[in-house]
Write an enzyme that holds these catalytic residues in place. Structure first.
Site, PDB file in Angstrom:
ATOM      1  N   SER A  97       7.783  71.576 103.791  1.00 36.93           N
ATOM      2  CA  SER A  97       7.302  71.063 102.510  1.00 36.93           C
ATOM      3  C   SER A  97       5.798  71.272 102.418  1.00 36.93           C
ATOM      4  O   SER A  97       5.115  71.479 103.424  1.00 36.93           O
ATOM      5  CB  SER A  97       7.611  69.569 102.389  1.00 36.93           C
ATOM      6  OG  SER A  97       6.729  68.813 103.211  1.00 36.93           O
ATOM      7  N   ASP A  98       5.270  71.192 101.222  1.00 37.10           N
ATOM      8  CA  ASP A  98       3.818  71.135 101.078  1.00 37.10           C
ATOM      9  C   ASP A  98       3.370  69.706 101.387  1.00 37.10           C
ATOM     10  O   ASP A  98       4.175  68.788 101.572  1.00 37.10           O
ATOM     11  CB  ASP A  98       3.397  71.561  99.675  1.00 37.10           C
ATOM     12  CG  ASP A  98       1.957  72.077  99.637  1.00 37.10           C
ATOM     13  OD1 ASP A  98       1.184  71.775 100.568  1.00 37.10           O
ATOM     14  OD2 ASP A  98       1.604  72.772  98.676  1.00 37.10           O
ATOM     15  N   PHE A  99       2.070  69.510 101.414  1.00 35.62           N
ATOM     16  CA  PHE A  99       1.482  68.244 101.832  1.00 35.62           C
ATOM     17  C   PHE A  99       2.037  67.079 100.998  1.00 35.62           C
ATOM     18  O   PHE A  99       1.807  66.999  99.798  1.00 35.62           O
ATOM     19  CB  PHE A  99      -0.042  68.314 101.680  1.00 35.62           C
ATOM     20  CG  PHE A  99      -0.798  67.230 102.385  1.00 35.62           C
ATOM     21  CD1 PHE A  99      -1.422  67.468 103.591  1.00 35.62           C
ATOM     22  CD2 PHE A  99      -0.887  65.957 101.843  1.00 35.62           C
ATOM     23  CE1 PHE A  99      -2.133  66.464 104.242  1.00 35.62           C
ATOM     24  CE2 PHE A  99      -1.576  64.953 102.472  1.00 35.62           C
ATOM     25  CZ  PHE A  99      -2.204  65.196 103.686  1.00 35.62           C
ATOM     26  N   ASP A 100       2.802  66.210 101.640  1.00 35.63           N
ATOM     27  CA  ASP A 100       3.330  64.985 101.037  1.00 35.63           C
ATOM     28  C   ASP A 100       4.314  65.245  99.902  1.00 35.63           C
ATOM     29  O   ASP A 100       4.660  64.328  99.152  1.00 35.63           O
ATOM     30  CB  ASP A 100       2.170  64.110 100.529  1.00 35.63           C
ATOM     31  CG  ASP A 100       2.562  62.640 100.372  1.00 35.63           C
ATOM     32  OD1 ASP A 100       3.426  62.176 101.142  1.00 35.63           O
ATOM     33  OD2 ASP A 100       2.018  61.963  99.480  1.00 35.63           O
ATOM     34  N   SER A 101       4.784  66.492  99.755  1.00 28.42           N
ATOM     35  CA  SER A 101       5.619  66.778  98.582  1.00 28.42           C
ATOM     36  C   SER A 101       7.014  66.164  98.687  1.00 28.42           C
ATOM     37  O   SER A 101       7.698  66.035  97.671  1.00 28.42           O
ATOM     38  CB  SER A 101       5.723  68.286  98.344  1.00 28.42           C
ATOM     39  OG  SER A 101       6.456  68.935  99.362  1.00 28.42           O
TER      40      SER A 101
END
Length: 737
Positions: A283-287
């Site tokens: 995932s992307d950051f905190d997505s």
């Protein structure tokens, strides 16, 4: 596209010879997917390891935590994390890696970092690398970025970003390759090859559509028709997979109403099943947690479940898998088999990277491979070909021998920021040369070079001593001013509603122009700007997409004529922000602009055409194109279109030109783009000389997808346009059987 890239990339990387570089010491082992017996042996090792793992240890492999943000090194020893990020100091990296030996199964860590365009030695931003139209230089920049990061113990990069965009308002243009899908696909593959040759596993991002937000606003909703998804957004990802990327990152945005991190049809259906991607998805950051913000999950537990079932194998920084995935499995909402598949993908990458058999990392060896003469020579080689000359009125450049004094204006020309990630890592410091110093060095003692900041800081957002800058300019023969974007104006989260120079910069430039001295403008930007307010009033314009450590040396070489510029625009430059999104491969209209009549497509207050088209870039040489010849009038749908063109250097010094071949389908079952780039090659032509350039591209590359995602290559007539930008006028025609 994947098979096409596999066939074409070795050819493309071999077309343009690299400049001679300093002797390179031995680097880390190159990374590539193992095949055959080796790959089968790895799967057996994974089977054996999975059989020994507890559920907690399996979930641990799917958690990515970062330096700071509550991370504790003992989590590594506990098997709670399989990857960490944002460590840059070799001693810290060695310490966190050492905790692996304390864990039960001793599964090595992946250590990630955004090594986008360098670590100790910096290269032009990726959009600047694309401006070279030279895949070998793109590969070289990625190789050295990887090699330096690998030297300090990092083994995974969150690059390349290969999002397609046609909107200069979007702040992350700088990380991509611009608006054209063919150029972007070639660049994506070259960057993957370069990074992994330098020892870093790559992350193709952001899957998919992140570069097409409504209004150009970062993180905003994205709406992409099926045909455009397959023909425009997905090909660079297929190219990256074909080149061997080890991981793929999901987009932060929602496409067509579904957040990418929770889109099973996209992540599992297209990426894993249809494309056959065998690495892992992060995932992307905190997505994962942000699925709550998207309205697709009520809490972190539901977010973890939906992201995991969509096919996201690793959770970056949200902690949702760490906190909730075990409960979801025990409750039967997530199958245990899905957990094993995700863990297998992460372990597969670690085995193919060779991490299980890697010797211990010695932080004492890190510094010897940073900011070396070879890396800095490579940085200069890439920067030279990244510079795009947009204007050169009356051959203002290179500077004439009659010039005896130069005024350099703008803090961006002299600021020596720290380019390293860590302030206290004890690593070699790289201070980029100052432009006035480089001009003085190249021009010698007979030419005086003075400097005035003009603005309050190098960030170019606050007015400074304009009067002092004007006095400096008035005392010189030529003025060189460096303006544009810096500091908090660039990168993620920096979308713009206006693409003009900031008012304080425009005011300074107006004052310098008023002196009557020839003004050379260096645009130090990360995206296309609107230049119409001053474009016709200055002597020359050089577009510099943040050129890196050796960028000012490259600029000085162009200004003084040591380097003949050869960069080309990877994005169209608009006349006004209201034209955006603007791009060359647009569809035809039933009422094209022919006579400036009211009821033809266009604007009442601005021209329809851009200020500078895609592929544009001037040289100190003048190149002519003629003798275009196709090898045959007809080509089979399974064949290859091939031909040749003659390029002559009709005036000026030896130089490099980019031969660009565009194609248009004359009549089809649906409206087709006016032209599409299908081949390019950068060639060097001696003064007064000529070269015959061969070109070829598969007939299959002329195909398209319909609204059901079905691919087709239609028979009929096609036009070929060859030249040095997207307005190429040399034409031929062929038929697809």
């Amino acid at each position: 596209m994947t098979a096409l890239i596999r066939r074409l990339l070795p050819l493309l990387l071999a077309l343009t010879p690299l400049p001679a570089l300093a002797q390179q010491p031995a680097g880390p082992p190159a990374l590539a997917w193992k095949t055959g017996a080796e790959a089968r042996a790895i799967e057996r090792r994974i089977d054996a390891l999975l059989a020994r793992m507890t559920m907690a240890e399996k979930i641990g492999q799917l958690n990515l935590f970062g330096r700071g943000d509550g991370f504790r090194p003992e989590w590594v020893a506990e098997g709670r994390t399989g990857a960490v990020m944002n460590f840059t100091a070799p001693a810290e990296i060695a310490a966190v890696r050492a905790r692996v030996a304390e864990s039960r199964l001793k599964i090595p860590l992946i250590l990630g970092l955004d090594a986008i365009n360098g670590f100790a030695t910096y290269f032009p931003q990726p959009i600047g690398q694309a401006s070279t139209f030279n895949p070998r230089l793109v590969e070289l920049a990625s190789y050295w970025s990887a090699r330096e990061a690998r030297a300090v113990g990092i083994n995974w990069t969150f690059a390349p970003m290969i999002d397609m965009t046609r909107d200069a308002r979007w702040g992350r243009n700088m990380e991509g390759a611009g608006e054209d899908v063919h150029l972007a696909s070639v660049v994506a593959a070259a960057r993957v090859v370069g990074y992994q040759r330098g020892g870093l596993a790559t992350t193709a991002k952001h899957f998919v559509g992140y570069g097409a937000p409504e209004g150009g606003r970062d993180y905003n909703s994205v709406w992409i028709p099926v045909s455009q998804l397959w023909d425009y957004q997905l090909p660079p990802f297929r190219a990256a997979i074909g080149a061997g990327t080890f991981s793929v990152m999901t987009s932060l945005s929602a496409m067509n109403g579904i957040a990418a991190t929770g889109d099973r049809d996209l992540v599992t259906g297209i990426l894993k099943q249809r494309f056959g991607f065998r690495g892992f998805v992060v995932s992307d950051f905190d997505s994962v947690r942000e699925l709550i913000n998207h309205g697709m999950a009520a809490d972190r537990a539901e977010a973890a479940r939906k992201a995991f079932l969509a096919g996201v194998d690793m959770d970056m920084m949200s902690g949702a898998y760490d906190a909730h995935l075990a409960d979801e499995i025990r409750a039967g909402r997530v199958p245990a088999a899905a957990l094993d598949d995700a863990v297998r993908r992460v372990l597969r990458v670690k085995f193919h990277m060779g991490l299980f058999d890697e010797p211990p990392f010695d932080p004492a060896t890190a510094a010897r491979d940073l900011a070396t003469p070879a890396s800095r020579e490579a940085s200069l080689a890439v920067a030279r070909e990244s510079i795009v000359m947009l204007r050169n009125h009356e051959q203002a450049l290179p500077l004439r021998s009659s010039v005896r004094s130069i005024a350099v204006v703008g803090g961006a020309a002299t600021h020596q920021e720290d380019w390293q990630y860590s302030d206290n890592a004890g690593l070699p410091r790289v201070r980029p040369p100052k432009l006035p110093d480089e001009l003085s060095r190249l021009l010698g003692p007979d030419v005086s070079v003075s400097f005035a900041p003009g603005l309050a800081t190098h960030c170019n957002l606050a007015a400074g001593d304009t009067a002092g800058a004007v006095r400096t300019a008035e005392a010189a023969d030529v003025v060189v001013v460096m303006l544009g974007e810096d500091c908090e104006q660039i990168g993620e989260g920096t979308s713009r509603a206006h693409l003009d120079l900031p008012p304080v910069q425009q005011a300074l430039l107006d004052a310098l122009i008023t002196t009557g001295k020839p003004v050379v403008v260096i645009l130090h930007t990360t995206r296309p700007f609107v230049l119409t307010r001053f474009e016709g009033r200055v002597a020359a314009i050089l577009q510099a997409f943040h050129l890196g450590t050796e960028g000012r040396t490259a600029l000085a070489e162009v200004i003084t004529g040591r380097t003949n510029p050869s960069g080309k625009l990877p994005m169209t430059f608009p006349r006004a922000t209201g034209q955006v999104p603007i791009y060359y491969d647009r569809l035809p209209t039933g009422r094209p602009r022919l006579t400036d009549a009211r009821y033809e497509t266009g604007y009442t207050d601005e021209k329809l055409e851009p200020l500078y088209p895609f592929g544009f870039g001037l040289s100190f040489s003048r190149f002519g194109f003629d003798a275009l010849a196709l090898d045959a009038p007809r080509f089979a749908r399974t064949g290859t279109v091939s031909g040749s063109v003659r390029v002559a250097n009709t005036s000026g010094p030896a130089g490099k030109e980019v031969v660009q071949v565009y194609v248009h389908q004359r009549v089809g079952s649906r409206s087709r783009p006016l032209r599409q780039l299908r081949f390019f090659e950068k060639v060097e032509v001696a003064a007064g000389g000529e070269v015959r350039v061969r070109f070829a591209f598969p007939v299959r590359s002329l195909g398209f997808h319909d609204d059901q995602g079905r691919f087709r290559v239609e028979p009929g007539e096609y036009d070929v346009y060859v030249g040095n930008d997207s307005n190429a006028t040399l034409t031929a025609r062929f038929t697809v059987n």
